[in-house]
Structure formats: C-alpha cells, structure tokens
Design a protein around this motif. Structure first.
Motif, PDB file in Angstrom:
ATOM      1  N   VAL A  53       0.854  -1.188   0.000  1.00  0.00           N
ATOM      2  CA  VAL A  53       0.000   0.000   0.000  1.00  0.00           C
ATOM      3  C   VAL A  53       0.889   1.236   0.000  1.00  0.00           C
ATOM      4  CG1 VAL A  53      -1.843   1.222   1.193  1.00  0.00           C
ATOM      5  CG2 VAL A  53      -1.748  -1.269   1.295  1.00  0.00           C
ATOM      6  N   THR A  54       0.617   2.150  -0.919  1.00  0.00           N
ATOM      7  CA  THR A  54       1.368   3.407  -0.974  1.00  0.00           C
ATOM      8  C   THR A  54       0.636   4.459  -0.140  1.00  0.00           C
ATOM      9  OG1 THR A  54       0.209   4.366  -2.871  1.00  0.00           O
ATOM     10  CG2 THR A  54       2.053   2.864  -3.354  1.00  0.00           C
ATOM     11  N   LYS A  55       1.194   5.635  -0.073  1.00  0.00           N
ATOM     12  CA  LYS A  55       0.539   6.747   0.627  1.00  0.00           C
ATOM     13  C   LYS A  55      -0.106   7.713  -0.365  1.00  0.00           C
ATOM     14  CE  LYS A  55       3.467   6.566   4.691  1.00  0.00           C
ATOM     15  NZ  LYS A  55       4.245   7.312   5.678  1.00  0.00           N
ATOM     16  N   LYS A  56      -0.227   7.300  -1.623  1.00  0.00           N
ATOM     17  CA  LYS A  56      -0.675   8.213  -2.671  1.00  0.00           C
ATOM     18  C   LYS A  56      -2.057   7.876  -3.197  1.00  0.00           C
ATOM     19  CE  LYS A  56       4.035   9.003  -4.236  1.00  0.00           C
ATOM     20  NZ  LYS A  56       4.944   9.005  -5.361  1.00  0.00           N
ATOM     21  N   ASP A  57      -2.727   8.899  -3.720  1.00  0.00           N
ATOM     22  CA  ASP A  57      -3.950   8.725  -4.497  1.00  0.00           C
ATOM     23  C   ASP A  57      -3.536   8.698  -5.968  1.00  0.00           C
ATOM     24  OD1 ASP A  57      -5.796   8.681  -2.382  1.00  0.00           O
ATOM     25  OD2 ASP A  57      -5.775  10.872  -2.253  1.00  0.00           O
ATOM     26  N   VAL A  58      -4.436   8.295  -6.833  1.00  0.00           N
ATOM     27  CA  VAL A  58      -4.130   8.174  -8.262  1.00  0.00           C
ATOM     28  C   VAL A  58      -3.597   9.477  -8.835  1.00  0.00           C
ATOM     29  CG1 VAL A  58      -5.087   7.640 -10.532  1.00  0.00           C
ATOM     30  CG2 VAL A  58      -5.890   6.403  -8.542  1.00  0.00           C
ATOM     31  N   GLU A  59      -4.192  10.602  -8.434  1.00  0.00           N
ATOM     32  CA  GLU A  59      -3.805  11.900  -8.973  1.00  0.00           C
ATOM     33  C   GLU A  59      -2.367  12.280  -8.610  1.00  0.00           C
ATOM     34  OE1 GLU A  59      -6.561  11.597  -6.856  1.00  0.00           O
ATOM     35  OE2 GLU A  59      -7.895  11.197  -8.545  1.00  0.00           O
ATOM     36  N   GLU A  60      -1.832  11.694  -7.560  1.00  0.00           N
ATOM     37  CA  GLU A  60      -0.488  12.027  -7.093  1.00  0.00           C
ATOM     38  C   GLU A  60       0.610  11.218  -7.782  1.00  0.00           C
ATOM     39  OE1 GLU A  60      -0.284  12.657  -2.667  1.00  0.00           O
ATOM     40  OE2 GLU A  60      -2.270  11.717  -2.817  1.00  0.00           O
ATOM     41  N   LEU A  61       0.241  10.207  -8.539  1.00  0.00           N
ATOM     42  CA  LEU A  61       1.246   9.383  -9.224  1.00  0.00           C
ATOM     43  C   LEU A  61       1.863  10.165 -10.376  1.00  0.00           C
ATOM     44  CD1 LEU A  61      -0.644   5.971  -9.394  1.00  0.00           C
ATOM     45  CD2 LEU A  61       1.158   6.634  -7.795  1.00  0.00           C
ATOM     46  N   GLY A 100       6.219  -3.954 -11.420  1.00  0.00           N
ATOM     47  CA  GLY A 100       4.830  -4.284 -11.147  1.00  0.00           C
ATOM     48  C   GLY A 100       3.881  -3.266 -11.734  1.00  0.00           C
ATOM     49  N   SER A 101       2.765  -3.073 -11.051  1.00  0.00           N
ATOM     50  CA  SER A 101       1.733  -2.167 -11.546  1.00  0.00           C
ATOM     51  C   SER A 101       0.991  -1.520 -10.386  1.00  0.00           C
ATOM     52  CB  SER A 101       0.744  -2.956 -12.408  1.00  0.00           C
ATOM     53  OG  SER A 101      -0.249  -2.115 -12.906  1.00  0.00           O
ATOM     54  N   TYR A 102       0.685  -0.244 -10.536  1.00  0.00           N
ATOM     55  CA  TYR A 102      -0.156   0.424  -9.559  1.00  0.00           C
ATOM     56  C   TYR A 102      -1.605   0.033  -9.825  1.00  0.00           C
ATOM     57  CZ  TYR A 102       3.660   3.688  -8.423  1.00  0.00           C
ATOM     58  OH  TYR A 102       4.850   4.258  -8.018  1.00  0.00           O
ATOM     59  N   ILE A 103      -2.370  -0.200  -8.749  1.00  0.00           N
ATOM     60  CA  ILE A 103      -3.805  -0.453  -8.892  1.00  0.00           C
ATOM     61  C   ILE A 103      -4.556   0.454  -7.922  1.00  0.00           C
ATOM     62  CG2 ILE A 103      -3.551  -2.852  -9.671  1.00  0.00           C
ATOM     63  CD1 ILE A 103      -4.440  -3.692  -6.795  1.00  0.00           C
ATOM     64  N   HIS A 104      -5.798   0.736  -8.266  1.00  0.00           N
ATOM     65  CA  HIS A 104      -6.669   1.505  -7.378  1.00  0.00           C
ATOM     66  C   HIS A 104      -8.089   0.995  -7.535  1.00  0.00           C
ATOM     67  CE1 HIS A 104      -7.111   3.686 -11.197  1.00  0.00           C
ATOM     68  NE2 HIS A 104      -8.284   4.078 -10.736  1.00  0.00           N
ATOM     69  N   GLY A 105      -8.983   1.449  -6.648  1.00  0.00           N
ATOM     70  CA  GLY A 105     -10.381   1.036  -6.724  1.00  0.00           C
ATOM     71  C   GLY A 105     -10.769  -0.002  -5.689  1.00  0.00           C
ATOM     72  N   LEU A 106      -9.940  -0.206  -4.667  1.00  0.00           N
ATOM     73  CA  LEU A 106     -10.269  -1.167  -3.613  1.00  0.00           C
ATOM     74  C   LEU A 106     -10.818  -0.444  -2.387  1.00  0.00           C
ATOM     75  CD1 LEU A 106      -7.184  -3.555  -3.801  1.00  0.00           C
ATOM     76  CD2 LEU A 106      -9.462  -3.931  -4.723  1.00  0.00           C
ATOM     77  N   LEU A 114     -18.547   2.486   6.206  1.00  0.00           N
ATOM     78  CA  LEU A 114     -18.484   1.030   6.067  1.00  0.00           C
ATOM     79  C   LEU A 114     -17.406   0.537   5.115  1.00  0.00           C
ATOM     80  CD1 LEU A 114     -22.306   0.242   5.980  1.00  0.00           C
ATOM     81  CD2 LEU A 114     -20.744   0.222   7.940  1.00  0.00           C
ATOM     82  N   HIS A 115     -17.110   1.308   4.096  1.00  0.00           N
ATOM     83  CA  HIS A 115     -16.155   0.868   3.074  1.00  0.00           C
ATOM     84  C   HIS A 115     -15.221   2.004   2.667  1.00  0.00           C
ATOM     85  CE1 HIS A 115     -19.752  -1.772   2.571  1.00  0.00           C
ATOM     86  NE2 HIS A 115     -18.799  -2.668   2.720  1.00  0.00           N
ATOM     87  N   PRO A 116     -14.286   2.373   3.532  1.00  0.00           N
ATOM     88  CA  PRO A 116     -13.374   3.466   3.153  1.00  0.00           C
ATOM     89  C   PRO A 116     -12.466   3.040   1.994  1.00  0.00           C
ATOM     90  CG  PRO A 116     -12.712   2.471   5.240  1.00  0.00           C
ATOM     91  CD  PRO A 116     -14.013   1.857   4.869  1.00  0.00           C
ATOM     92  N   PRO A 117     -12.212   3.952   1.064  1.00  0.00           N
ATOM     93  CA  PRO A 117     -11.338   3.617  -0.070  1.00  0.00           C
ATOM     94  C   PRO A 117      -9.884   3.480   0.370  1.00  0.00           C
ATOM     95  CG  PRO A 117     -11.989   5.912  -0.168  1.00  0.00           C
ATOM     96  CD  PRO A 117     -12.727   5.310   0.975  1.00  0.00           C
ATOM     97  N   MET A 118      -9.174   2.619  -0.325  1.00  0.00           N
ATOM     98  CA  MET A 118      -7.745   2.425  -0.063  1.00  0.00           C
ATOM     99  C   MET A 118      -6.942   3.350  -0.966  1.00  0.00           C
ATOM    100  SD  MET A 118      -7.038   0.142   2.243  1.00  0.00           S
ATOM    101  CE  MET A 118      -5.408  -0.498   1.899  1.00  0.00           C
ATOM    102  N   PRO A 119      -5.733   3.726  -0.522  1.00  0.00           N
ATOM    103  CA  PRO A 119      -4.839   4.452  -1.432  1.00  0.00           C
ATOM    104  C   PRO A 119      -4.380   3.522  -2.556  1.00  0.00           C
ATOM    105  CG  PRO A 119      -3.954   4.389   0.827  1.00  0.00           C
ATOM    106  CD  PRO A 119      -5.168   3.534   0.791  1.00  0.00           C
ATOM    107  N   VAL A 120      -3.591   4.036  -3.442  1.00  0.00           N
ATOM    108  CA  VAL A 120      -3.036   3.234  -4.526  1.00  0.00           C
ATOM    109  C   VAL A 120      -2.181   2.110  -3.941  1.00  0.00           C
ATOM    110  CG1 VAL A 120      -1.411   3.295  -6.474  1.00  0.00           C
ATOM    111  CG2 VAL A 120      -3.082   5.125  -6.177  1.00  0.00           C
ATOM    112  N   ILE A 121      -2.274   0.944  -4.550  1.00  0.00           N
ATOM    113  CA  ILE A 121      -1.501  -0.224  -4.131  1.00  0.00           C
ATOM    114  C   ILE A 121      -0.610  -0.633  -5.288  1.00  0.00           C
ATOM    115  CG2 ILE A 121      -1.652  -2.660  -3.448  1.00  0.00           C
ATOM    116  CD1 ILE A 121      -4.369  -1.967  -2.154  1.00  0.00           C
TER     117      ILE A 121
END
Length: 153
Positions: free
Chosen positions: A43-51, A58-64, A86-93
């Motif tokens: 797990v990274t500390k970034k959101d998609v916009e920060e990449l 490997g590959s960055y994934i988001h949407g979890l 109930l379902h907080p979004p995860m940062p980029v992985i």
C-alpha cells in the motif's frame, strides 16, 4: 495501456488475468519460474492523482475498499473503522511479483487480507494482500476484514 499510471482493478471483468500478466512479465524479466513466484501487494501513501507515472516494477492499482477496518495512510497501518464509514477507499496499491515465500515466514506485523470482487465472499476471491497492522492479525480475522473491489451503495 501506455501512459496509464494506475489500473482501476475494480473495472476489470477478470482481475486474476491481470495479476497473472504482472507475474508473467516479472518471470520473463527476471528469468524466474512462473510457478515459484507470488503476487505481493504494498500500500502506498498516494492517491491516483499524485502518481507521476507508471510503476517501474509491477503495476499500480486503485479502486479497492476496506471492509471492517480503515487504513491510516500516515502510519501505513490498518486501524479501527470510523463509525458509519463502512467501506473506506484504499490508497493506490503497487502489485509486484516476487519469489514465493512460505506463508509461515510472512511478516508478523501483517494481516493476510483476502481480496474479493464483491461483498459476496467465496467464489469472488481474487488474491491475498498483506496489510500492516499494529495489533495481532487475529483481531482482523475475527472482524472479517477484507478488501473489496465492488461495494453496494
């Protein structure tokens, strides 16, 4: 796919095929046997916009989304969930393939979190991600914590 910084894994109809492709690329690049490597999630500390660009390995994934806990991005660990969230979004992985290790030697400060396509568990299982935690993993097992790709609104 060129120029994409992160893959919206929740939007894939067959995310296992994507993970297999990540493993195949790493196996060819490093001359590893495909049956002796495994997917590793960090797990990274970034959101998609920060990449700034695609991952070199490997590959960055988001949407979890995390169910049963929340992710503390500053400390990079799981913690108690916030009420009514109930379902907080995860940062980029970042998903990488590395030589497989015995699960008994997995980090002690990690919970082996199952990743499912939907809230219906079982046949929608995709892979396992080791998520850092400050408390024993048994707490999260009892709570039924999982990463989900699709949550009902």
């Amino acid at each position: 796919w060129r120029g994409r910084r992160s893959t919206w894994i929740s939007g894939l109809s067959n995310p296992q095929a994507f993970l297999t492709a990540v493993m195949q690329v790493a196996a060819r690049k490093n001359e590893w046997a495909l049956d002796r490597i495994a997917i590793v999630a960090e797990v990274t500390k970034k959101d998609v916009e920060e990449l700034e660009g695609p991952s070199r390995e490997g590959s960055y994934i988001h949407g979890l989304f995390l169910e049963g806990a929340k992710w503390d991005a500053s400390a990079a660990v799981m913690e108690e969930p916030t009420l009514k969230d109930l379902h907080p979004p995860m940062p980029v992985i970042i998903i990488k393939a590395e030589p497989a290790v015995d699960r008994a030697s997995a980090p002690r400060d990690a919970y082996q979190c199952p990743v499912y396509q939907t809230q219906q568990r079982g046949v929608t299982y995709v892979f396992t991600a080791d998520l850092r935690t400050k408390v024993p993993a048994a707490k999260w097992i009892i709570a039924g914590v999982a990463l989900l790709m699709d949550v009902a609104s």
